[in-house]
Every structure is written in C-alpha cells, then in structure tokens.
Scaffold this motif. Structure first.
Motif, PDB file in Angstrom:
ATOM      1  N   ARG A   1      -6.059  -2.752  -0.045  1.00 54.03           N
ATOM      2  CA  ARG A   1      -7.117  -1.754  -0.146  1.00 54.03           C
ATOM      3  C   ARG A   1      -6.621  -0.562  -0.965  1.00 54.03           C
ATOM      4  N   GLN A   2      -7.518   0.019  -1.755  1.00 51.89           N
ATOM      5  CA  GLN A   2      -7.138   1.162  -2.591  1.00 51.89           C
ATOM      6  C   GLN A   2      -8.252   2.205  -2.529  1.00 51.89           C
TER       7      GLN A   2
ATOM      8  N   GLU B   1       0.826  -1.202   0.000  1.00 51.69           N
ATOM      9  CA  GLU B   1       0.000   0.000   0.000  1.00 51.69           C
ATOM     10  C   GLU B   1       0.866   1.261   0.000  1.00 51.69           C
TER      11      GLU B   1
ATOM     12  N   ARG C   1      -9.499  -4.902   0.097  1.00 58.88           N
ATOM     13  CA  ARG C   1      -8.656  -6.076  -0.146  1.00 58.88           C
ATOM     14  C   ARG C   1      -9.534  -7.297  -0.352  1.00 58.88           C
TER      15      ARG C   1
ATOM     16  N   SER D   1     -13.313   0.401  -9.440  1.00 58.16           N
ATOM     17  CA  SER D   1     -12.297   0.488  -8.389  1.00 58.16           C
ATOM     18  C   SER D   1     -11.476   1.753  -8.526  1.00 58.16           C
ATOM     19  N   GLU D   2     -11.256   2.243  -9.757  1.00 58.49           N
ATOM     20  CA  GLU D   2     -10.507   3.486  -9.944  1.00 58.49           C
ATOM     21  C   GLU D   2     -11.300   4.679  -9.424  1.00 58.49           C
TER      22      GLU D   2
ATOM     23  N   GLY E   1     -12.716   3.144  -5.450  1.00 62.88           N
ATOM     24  CA  GLY E   1     -11.831   2.402  -4.556  1.00 62.88           C
ATOM     25  C   GLY E   1     -12.251   0.955  -4.404  1.00 62.88           C
TER      26      GLY E   1
ATOM     27  N   ARG F   1       2.170   1.681  -3.418  1.00 62.16           N
ATOM     28  CA  ARG F   1       1.123   2.158  -4.313  1.00 62.16           C
ATOM     29  C   ARG F   1       0.848   3.640  -4.098  1.00 62.16           C
TER      30      ARG F   1
END
Length: 526
Positions: free
Chosen positions: A303-304, A192, A294, A287-288, A291, A195
C-alpha cells in the motif's frame, strides 16, 4: 463398509497403522523449517502421500476468504478423480459442514445418506463424493480453512486413529500457512518501511533544498512594478484557503511564488508538497497523487499513500497541471472540490485537508476548447488566478537576481566575485529572456565557472538569435513589438522618429500601454 486400506488381520492392521503414523511423523518433520516458497508444493505432496497410503481418491484444502466463504487452494487426486469444483459459494453449497467446522468439529461422513442436510448431500453427490472427512484448520483458535479427504469409489469408515493423525496433519498445514502469511506480512511491512524511509529521505532532501532556496538573501526579487503587483496578490490570497492558479511562461518563477503563498499562510509550519504533473508517467500519476492499495495493479506489492494524503494540513503544489491526462483530471476535480481522495484499487473515500496551488505554462482556456482539459476542473482551479510576469517584463529585477546567483555560486565554487561588468548588466536587461529566470541562472553559473578574477564578465547571447517568440498571447506579442520599436529608437518615445510616431499612437497612449505591460527602460547605471 471397510476402513481405509486396513485389512481384517489385527497384525496387518498394526503394521499398516504403524506405517501410516511414521508417514504422518515424517510429513510433520518436513514442515518444521520449510521455506515459505516451498509450503504449497509440500502441502500438495503430503496430500498425495496420504491419499495413496489410505487408498483414498482425493484431498482438497480450502481457506477462509475475507467474505467468510471458502476458496479452494490445494488439492491432489487420482487422475480419474481430478478436482473440478463448480463456481458456487461454499456457504450456500455446504452450510451444515461450515457450521460444524466453525464450532471446531471434525466432520466424518461414511455415507452421504447419513448427512442431516439435504443441501450438503446434493452438493457432495454433485462432485462425486461417497465418503468424506473434513478437518478444521485453526490458528490461535480461529478457523482459517479446512482439510478434506474423500473416497469416490466406495463408502468408507473413518477410524479414530486415522482421524487423529489427520487432525495432526491439518494442524501442521495450518501452522505452515500461518507462518508463511506472517512472513509475507513482515516482508510487506519491511517494504513499506523502506519506501517510507526513502520517501522521508527525499522529502528531507527537498525540504533542505527549499530552505536553502528561501533563506534570507534568496527571497523573491521585487524591484519591478510587475513583481510587486504579483506579491500584493500573494499577500491577499495567502491567509485564505482558496485554490490558486499560477499562470506564466516556463522558468518565470511560478514555484517560488507558490512557496511564498504557502509561507504566508497558516499552513506554513508543514512543508509544501510538490508534484510535477508533467514528469510522472501517465500510468503512475493516479497512484502518485491519490495513493494505491496493495494489488491495485501488477507490481503494486504494498500500500502507498498519495501526495494528497502526504500534504494533510499543508499545501500541495501541482506544477504543470495542464499535462494531466483526462482520467486523472476527474479524480483531481473530486479531490479539489470535495476534499476527498480514493486510493487506486479502493472505493473507500479518505477526507483530506489540503490547500491546492496549481501552475501551468499552457493556455488552459484553449485546452478546454480542444477538450484536452476538463472545463469543470479549469473553473475549480481558476478561483484566484495569478499571472507571473516573464523576466523581460521585470527588467528592474535582473540586477537583484544576478547578484543572488553570484552569491550562491561564489559559496558553491569557492570564488570571490565582487563586481559585474556594467556593460554586461545592461546587456542582460536588454536581452528578451525566452528561458526566463532559469536561463538567467544558467548563464550566471556558466560565467562563474569560467571566471578567474573578482569581476564577473557575462557572455550575453545575441537577442536577434534568441528572440522570444514562444508565447502567442496578445499581450506578449504586443509587448515584444513595442520593445523592438523602443530598442530601434534608443527608447525615445516622443518627438519625430520616436516610438509613438512609428507606432502611430499618441505618446501618452504608448506610455500607458508600456506601464500596463510592465515595459521599463533598462537601467544604464547597472
């Protein structure tokens, strides 16, 4: 009721006990420096050795889940007693066992009949257990699971010496599992961090590029009435939080006008977040934007946060919003309307304070009619529509744009261009520009590459070979036709053979249409 594999002769008992203690000591040593990837295999192999050493039948390890239940994770059994658990909750099937384990107790059951709980008795009978020991797995005083050993063939006693060694094994397993979990969390955190570091680097690069783009001397060219009209709308809407929909052909500068709205708004202290909806694969668009958690899908190892969360307190620019798939449009409507997003793989709503500016070169009304764009989303985005005029409708801006590009590439290429051929500038103003400002930039860049002197000569494409026929909008069709007639008459509106006569309208009517469509006579003095 004999003990586990220990004969009656005291000397033999001592020998067997010593061998078992050596086995446990060897197993414990095996886990000292074990790799995280080998932990599962080592636990199962240790279960096998202990079951065989004590002449038992089966061993199973359970871990506590997020719902405070137990899940079966590791086991070894003799072939005739392979583990097969019914899909039931351990909290419901073994309430008495769980209560003792949560109290930190090791539970030994020599006979199922000795159990005070009829529910636990029935559950053990169902899986064929006649004697059982359950040792709690604890880390820092917290229960994480249980290690069990069972006899299926006969009832057994559980001597204190055996139970003590099994407690030691359980502690070794618990520590190994905890270390592996810590390693996994560390790797996830490092992933993370990497990233976020890469995202920050990209954002810094984008921000640097945008600052360079918007520095003095590279602001919006607004010599034309059409561009000035758009800037007046920008000044009106910028101080508000209203959603803006920028319409116009590709390459006409919608992103620059979006940036102008952001820079004139109270949110200008934070960078505007850009999303090209047409450049992100359909499988990744949600997701972009919003978000992910995970494990939301295969490959989602961390997670993002999405672009909406990244734009908190700022502005998000959704370029090519008409390219969004329908399933993403539903979530976008929720985000724009309620200022709430949900990460992929989560049902937890997240409030966001984001101003939305969308842009498209598509006719969204036609897309709504064709059911490729949601009607409710269209009306939610269309709060304050601004149509950015194509370059052919703002020919007065062409000289300013040309010189801004010349200055940019003069610095980039180390060249000193001080003039542009007059006839070339006039030709640029006559050209219909199907590729708009992007095409003009490329044309100037190409000319700057090949020029060797201080005077720039631009090879303008032939208008007939690149006539603009992309837009089906009535206003564009009308503007192209009027401009073609004006080119034929040398831009003479009145008199015999003038454009008004050819078109069959009054000169004042034609001049009014020209003003409305932003059609201006090319500047011959350029």
């Amino acid at each position: 009721m004999p003990g586990p594999n220990w004969p009656v002769d005291p000397d033999v008992i001592d020998d067997d006990r010593l061998r078992f203690e050596r086995l446990v000591a060897g197993l414990a040593a095996r886990f000292v420096d074990i790799d995280a990837g080998d932990v599962d295999r080592a636990i199962v192999d240790s279960q096998r050795q202990i079951v065989l050493a004590l002449d038992l039948d089966r061993s199973a390890l359970f871990l506590i889940t997020d719902t405070d239940d137990l899940v079966f994770t590791h086991s070894w059994a003799r072939p005739e007693f392979e583990m097969s658990l019914p899909p039931v909750s351990a909290r419901l099937a073994f309430p008495w066992f769980l209560a003792r384990l949560r109290a930190g107790e090791t539970v030994t059951v020599s006979s199922v009949h000795d159990l005070p709980s009829s529910v636990d008795q029935e559950s053990l009978r169902r899986i064929g257990t006649r004697s059982n020991v359950a040792v709690p797995l604890t880390v820092a005083g917290q229960l994480i699971g249980t290690l069990t050993f069972a006899s299926m063939r006969a009832e057994r006693l559980w001597p204190d010496a055996v139970v003590d060694r099994l407690k030691l094994v359980a502690n070794v397993f618990a520590q190994a599992l905890a270390r592996r979990r810590s390693d996994e969390q560390l790797q996830q955190a490092l992933t993370e961090v990497r990233r976020l570091r890469d995202l920050l680097a990209r954002d810094n690069e984008v921000l640097h590029r945008e600052v360079q783009t918007l520095r003095p001397g590279r602001s919006i060219a607004a010599e034309s009435a059409a561009a000035q009209a758009v800037l007046r709308l920008v000044d009106q809407v910028a101080p508000t939080t209203a959603t803006v929909l920028l319409l116009g052909e590709t390459g006409c500068g919608k992103e620059l006008f979006a940036q102008a709205i952001h820079e004139r708004s109270p949110r200008h202290k934070r960078p505007m977040v850009r999303v090209n909806c047409g450049a992100i694969p359909t499988a990744l668009i949600e997701s972009e934007l919003f978000g992910r958690e995970r494990g939301a899908y295969t490959g989602a190892v961390a997670r993002q946060i999405g672009r909406f969360e990244l734009a908190e307190g700022s502005t998000i620019f959704l370029d090519e919003v008409g390219e969004l798939p329908l399933e993403a449009q539903v979530k976008l409507l929720h985000a724009v309307q309620d200022h709430v997003v949900e990460r992929l793989g989560s049902t937890q709503p997240i409030k966001v304070d984001v101003r939305v500016i969308a842009a498209t070169n598509r006719n969204l009304e036609e897309a709504v009619a064709a059911r490729t764009f949601r009607e409710d989303l269209y009306y939610r985005l269309n709060v304050f529509p601004i149509t950015v005029p194509p370059l052919r409708e703002r020919v007065e801006d062409i000289p300013v744009l040309v010189w801004s590009f010349v200055d940019e590439y003069s610095r980039a290429f180390g060249k000193n261009v001080t003039s542009v051929a007059r006839e070339d500038m006039a030709a640029l103003q006559r050209y219909p520009w199907p590729g708009n400002i992007r095409e003009l930039r490329n044309l100037v860049e190409r000319a700057m590459i090949v020029t060797a002197g201080s005077k720039l000569e631009i090879d303008v494409p032939a208008a007939s070979a690149r006539a603009h026929d992309k837009s089906p909008r009535l206003a564009d069709v009308e503007a192209r036709h009027i401009r073609a007639i004006l080119d034929r008459t040398g831009w003479r509106v009145r008199g015999a053979g003038g454009a008004a006569e050819i078109l069959g309208v009054k000169p004042t009517t034609l001049e009014g249409r020209m003003a409305k469509l932003g059609i201006r006579r090319p500047d011959k003095r350029a």
